[in-house]
Structures are given as C-alpha cells and as structure tokens.
Design a protein around this motif. Structure first.
Motif, PDB file in Angstrom:
ATOM      1  N   SER A 220      -3.424  -7.205   3.626  1.00  0.00           N
ATOM      2  CA  SER A 220      -4.228  -5.980   3.620  1.00  0.00           C
ATOM      3  C   SER A 220      -3.378  -4.748   3.881  1.00  0.00           C
ATOM      4  N   ALA A 221      -3.614  -3.696   3.092  1.00  0.00           N
ATOM      5  CA  ALA A 221      -2.894  -2.423   3.149  1.00  0.00           C
ATOM      6  C   ALA A 221      -1.477  -2.545   2.604  1.00  0.00           C
ATOM      7  N   GLN A 222      -1.225  -3.582   1.806  1.00  0.00           N
ATOM      8  CA  GLN A 222       0.073  -3.754   1.175  1.00  0.00           C
ATOM      9  C   GLN A 222      -0.097  -3.963  -0.325  1.00  0.00           C
ATOM     10  N   GLU A 223       0.914  -3.538  -1.085  1.00  0.00           N
ATOM     11  CA  GLU A 223       0.910  -3.768  -2.527  1.00  0.00           C
ATOM     12  C   GLU A 223       1.387  -5.190  -2.828  1.00  0.00           C
ATOM     13  N   ILE A 224       0.742  -5.812  -3.797  1.00  0.00           N
ATOM     14  CA  ILE A 224       1.181  -7.120  -4.255  1.00  0.00           C
ATOM     15  C   ILE A 224       0.727  -7.294  -5.695  1.00  0.00           C
ATOM     16  N   SER A 225       1.651  -7.660  -6.575  1.00  0.00           N
ATOM     17  CA  SER A 225       1.310  -7.805  -7.987  1.00  0.00           C
ATOM     18  C   SER A 225       0.514  -9.088  -8.207  1.00  0.00           C
ATOM     19  N   ILE A 254     -12.624  -7.894  -0.275  1.00  0.00           N
ATOM     20  CA  ILE A 254     -11.293  -7.361  -0.544  1.00  0.00           C
ATOM     21  C   ILE A 254     -11.393  -6.333  -1.656  1.00  0.00           C
ATOM     22  N   LYS A 255     -10.778  -5.174  -1.455  1.00  0.00           N
ATOM     23  CA  LYS A 255     -10.755  -4.151  -2.498  1.00  0.00           C
ATOM     24  C   LYS A 255      -9.333  -4.000  -3.027  1.00  0.00           C
ATOM     25  N   PRO A 256      -9.097  -4.208  -4.323  1.00  0.00           N
ATOM     26  CA  PRO A 256      -7.777  -3.944  -4.895  1.00  0.00           C
ATOM     27  C   PRO A 256      -7.664  -2.463  -5.266  1.00  0.00           C
ATOM     28  N   LYS A 273      -2.893  -2.308  -4.400  1.00  0.00           N
ATOM     29  CA  LYS A 273      -2.723  -2.377  -2.950  1.00  0.00           C
ATOM     30  C   LYS A 273      -3.991  -3.033  -2.422  1.00  0.00           C
ATOM     31  N   LEU A 274      -3.852  -4.191  -1.818  1.00  0.00           N
ATOM     32  CA  LEU A 274      -5.020  -4.947  -1.375  1.00  0.00           C
ATOM     33  C   LEU A 274      -5.528  -4.396  -0.051  1.00  0.00           C
ATOM     34  N   GLN A 275      -6.850  -4.351   0.082  1.00  0.00           N
ATOM     35  CA  GLN A 275      -7.452  -3.753   1.269  1.00  0.00           C
ATOM     36  C   GLN A 275      -8.720  -4.504   1.660  1.00  0.00           C
ATOM     37  N   VAL A 276      -8.755  -5.032   2.892  1.00  0.00           N
ATOM     38  CA  VAL A 276      -9.979  -5.665   3.376  1.00  0.00           C
ATOM     39  C   VAL A 276     -11.033  -4.592   3.633  1.00  0.00           C
ATOM     40  N   ASN A 332       8.158   7.327  -2.985  1.00  0.00           N
ATOM     41  CA  ASN A 332       7.379   8.136  -2.056  1.00  0.00           C
ATOM     42  C   ASN A 332       5.925   7.679  -2.139  1.00  0.00           C
ATOM     43  N   GLU A 333       5.281   7.496  -0.994  1.00  0.00           N
ATOM     44  CA  GLU A 333       3.925   6.936  -1.002  1.00  0.00           C
ATOM     45  C   GLU A 333       2.988   7.753  -0.122  1.00  0.00           C
ATOM     46  N   CYS A 334       1.755   7.912  -0.601  1.00  0.00           N
ATOM     47  CA  CYS A 334       0.660   8.451   0.199  1.00  0.00           C
ATOM     48  C   CYS A 334      -0.325   7.305   0.394  1.00  0.00           C
ATOM     49  N   ASP A 335      -0.630   7.014   1.654  1.00  0.00           N
ATOM     50  CA  ASP A 335      -1.362   5.781   1.970  1.00  0.00           C
ATOM     51  C   ASP A 335      -2.706   5.665   1.260  1.00  0.00           C
ATOM     52  N   TYR A 336      -3.525   6.713   1.320  1.00  0.00           N
ATOM     53  CA  TYR A 336      -4.858   6.646   0.716  1.00  0.00           C
ATOM     54  C   TYR A 336      -5.179   7.958   0.011  1.00  0.00           C
TER      55      TYR A 336
END
Length: 401
Positions: A220-225, A254-256, A273-276, A332-336
């Motif tokens: 959760s809160a991480q990118e995964i292909s 889970i929200k992708p 980016k997977l998110q519970v 460079n990343e912006c979380d949400y």
C-alpha cells in the motif's frame, strides 16, 4: 451507541414525500445495519424490515413476497404510510428488475410505501441500480469509519487509528494484536473475498484474487507494475490481475492509483500505485507490531502515508473526485493528486524534517494553472489531526492560480 452522520441524513430524507427509493451503500462492517436498527428504534412510521442474507440467490420471488407482506399490513391496519426496508438486497439474482416492477406498481396505485435498500457499495450500483433503477433511487453512501469517529466512539489515539484503521467491530481487540488479526481475517477479509465478491462477480481464480489483495495490502502506497505482480504470484495473466484490481477497487478494498498526466492514454497505461481503502488491511499482513512500527521511523512513515491515502481513497468515493499520484522522468514524485474537472489538489506526506519535497514543488510548478490547493501533511505542514478533519470538496472551490 454512536450515531454516524448518515443517520440524520436518512431521517431527513424519509420524512420527505415519497419520491425515490433510498439506497444505503457501503463496504462490510461500516455500520449500515446498525444505522437501520437505530433508525427503526426511533421510527414513528410503521415499517417492515427484512434481510436477504441466507435467502437463496435464485429465489426471485422472495422480494415480491416481502413487498406484498408490507402492502397487506398497510391495508389491514389502514396505514397511510409504511416503510419497507430490505438488507443485503444484492444477494438476490435480478433484484433490480423486481424492485423496479414493485416500485412502479406502488407509484401507479398511489401507495405511500417508502423503500430503503441496503447493500454493498459500487458493486451494487454497477450490477443493479444503473441497469434498471436509473432515476428511481437516491444513494446514501457510507465509508469506513474516520479518525474523529474512532476517537469519539472508542477512544482511539491518532497512532492507533493510523495502524488499526477504521473498523468499529474490531476496536475491542486492538490490545491483543494476534487476536485482532484473526478477527480481521475471519470477520472481514474472508467473508468479502470468499462470499461477497463471489456472490456478485464471476471470479474464475479465487486464490489469485486473494493473492492480488494481499500484495495490494502489503505494498500500500507503493508503485508496483502488473507484470511484477504476475511474477510474484506466479499465476494468472496481466489482464486477469488488472480485472481483479478493478473488482477490489469496486468493493473498496484496494485502489490502483494511476499517474496523473495531461494525456488520458498515458494515465491509463501508467504503473499503478496501490492503495488500501482502510489501513487495517495493510496491517493485517504487516511484519511489524504496533509498538515496533511506532519505534521504526521508516516504517511509521509508510504507515502514515498509507493512512493518508486510505482516507483520500474513501473520500474520493463519497465526494466524487479522482485520486491519482504523479511522478516525472526525473523520478520527482507528488504523493497524491486529487482531480475534479480541471482542478487539482496536490498533497505531500512527510513524517520527518529531512524528507525531500522536490517532487511536490515540481508538480506545483508544472501544473500551477490548474492547482486549486496544495499542502504538506506532517510535522512541518498540516498536522494529521487537522488533515483527517478536512472537507475535501471545499478545497476544490479555491480560485485557480
């Protein structure tokens, strides 16, 4: 007993003249049935309450039979108004067509029989409401319990809410984490994956569905292909995994999150980016206990980011905005990133003073014309206590820069 805000909304709507079917929607264990119990306890109008739980899903006459019972009661007692309540309505095959038929009959005959239906969130909408009942219903959405609710009802600290999430039925177990995890599995996770989803969706590989859920929770809160997920589970195809992620999203597990881009095609094809939707799912599989997580700066930072994302995912459903993230070629990343129409809200989650916020500033600079609001959540920004109280829709109303 704690009253959620939706109870007063339901009371207000049911006091109005009969116009639409009222549909209470939300995931398992958020208090839909409890709210109905509270509603009928104070009801001054006669009512009939039934549950389709345990009724055979092919028993297509059951709804009409219960509807007829309510009509008979109205006639016998000469009632000018009656409320029919049916819980777990989605468990009956073809329920929406039956409801449409009975509702329209009452409308033609000018019968003041008001109706409340309860069921699983967006699966219920997609499998019935929009197919048959368009224009005949009004939805009342219920999400997972939020910070202030868990604090006020059960005395949760902020740290407890971040780790254990928002399940009121599991609040008595958080001081025994092994027991809490067993209860999460037996009362929430297994019933959803093994019954709720399978009753509505055709899932050809249930073990793969569970694996996708577990990976989504752990990461959760991480990118995964999806290709990497396929390698981890060593089963299924990328399209199957993608479809199972959509199902998990529809059931608020889970929200992708897709990467924000001006190009719709690039957004849809990005690595998710997977998110519970509730941090309790993440920590059902966490290798750190609550105390260990608190003492581990890196792990607690992940806990906070996932909890922030879970709140935003839930509010996206309730408030009607898109939830995405952003990353450029320089990483460079912006979380949400929250999107409604052309308006954007940028949110960065930082748990320490030395955390890098270059991505947040890069996003604001690149899309400044569309940004209605932006802020950092953490020690040097908006405190968590204030973040979890935000009225998200109001943030989109700011003037664009």
């Amino acid at each position: 007993m704690y009253n959620r805000a939706q109870l007063s909304v339901l009371k207000s709507r049911m006091a109005e003249p009969r116009r639409t079917i009222h549909v209470v929607m939300g995931p398992r264990q958020v208090g839909k049935s409890t709210m109905i119990d509270q509603f009928v306890e104070e009801a001054t109008v006669p009512y009939s309450l039934f549950s389709a739980d345990g009724v055979g899903k092919t028993n297509t006459t059951w709804i009409s039979e219960k509807w007829h019972e309510a009509r008979i009661r109205m006639m016998l007692y000469n009632e000018s108004e009656h409320i029919l309540i049916i819980d777990e309505i989605q468990k009956i095959v073809g329920w929406s067509e039956i409801v449409k038929k009975e509702w329209d009959q009452d409308t033609r005959e000018k019968r003041n029989l008001k109706v409340i239906l309860l069921g699983s969130s967006r699966l219920l909408i997609q499998k019935g409401l929009e197919e048959s009942l368009e224009g005949r219903y009004e939805a009342l959405k219920m999400g997972y319990w939020e910070w202030e609710e868990m604090r006020d009802a059960f005395g949760y600290t902020m740290e407890q809410f971040i780790y254990f999430g928002g399940f009121p039925g599991l609040a008595p177990y958080i001081n025994d984490e092994e027991r809490w995890r067993k209860m999460m599995e037996s009362s929430i996770i297994s019933p959803i994956l093994n019954h709720d989803i399978l009753d509505i969706e055709e899932i050809r590989n249930p073990p793969l569905l569970r694996q996708v859920f577990e990976i989504g929770s752990i990461y959760s809160a991480q990118e995964i292909s999806l290709t990497k997920m396929q390698g981890v589970v060593n089963s299924g195809t990328v399209p199957t995994i993608s479809s199972y992620l959509r199902t998990l999203d529809e059931t608020m597990l889970i929200k992708p999150l897709q990467k924000y881009d001006n190009s719709t095609i690039k957004t849809k094809n990005s690595i998710p980016k997977l998110q519970v939707y509730n941090n309790a799912f993440r920590n059902s599989y966490c290798q750190h206990t609550f105390e260990e997580a608190l003492m581990n700066k890196t792990e607690w930072g992940r806990q906070v980011e996932s909890a922030v994302g879970a709140y935003l995912a839930g509010r996206a459903v309730l408030d009607g905005f898109e939830l995405l993230f952003w990353r450029d070629e320089m990483k460079n990343e912006c979380d949400y990133v929250l999107k409604k129409g052309e308006r954007l809200i940028a949110i960065e989650v930082k748990s320490g003073h030395a955390d890098n916020i270059d991505g947040y500033h890069a996003f604001r600079k690149k899309f400044e014309k569309n940004i209605a609001n932006s802020f950092i959540v953490g020690p040097e920004g908006l405190p968590l206590e204030d973040f979890f109280r935000l009225n998200i829709p109001s943030l989109f109303k700011s003037s664009l820069t």
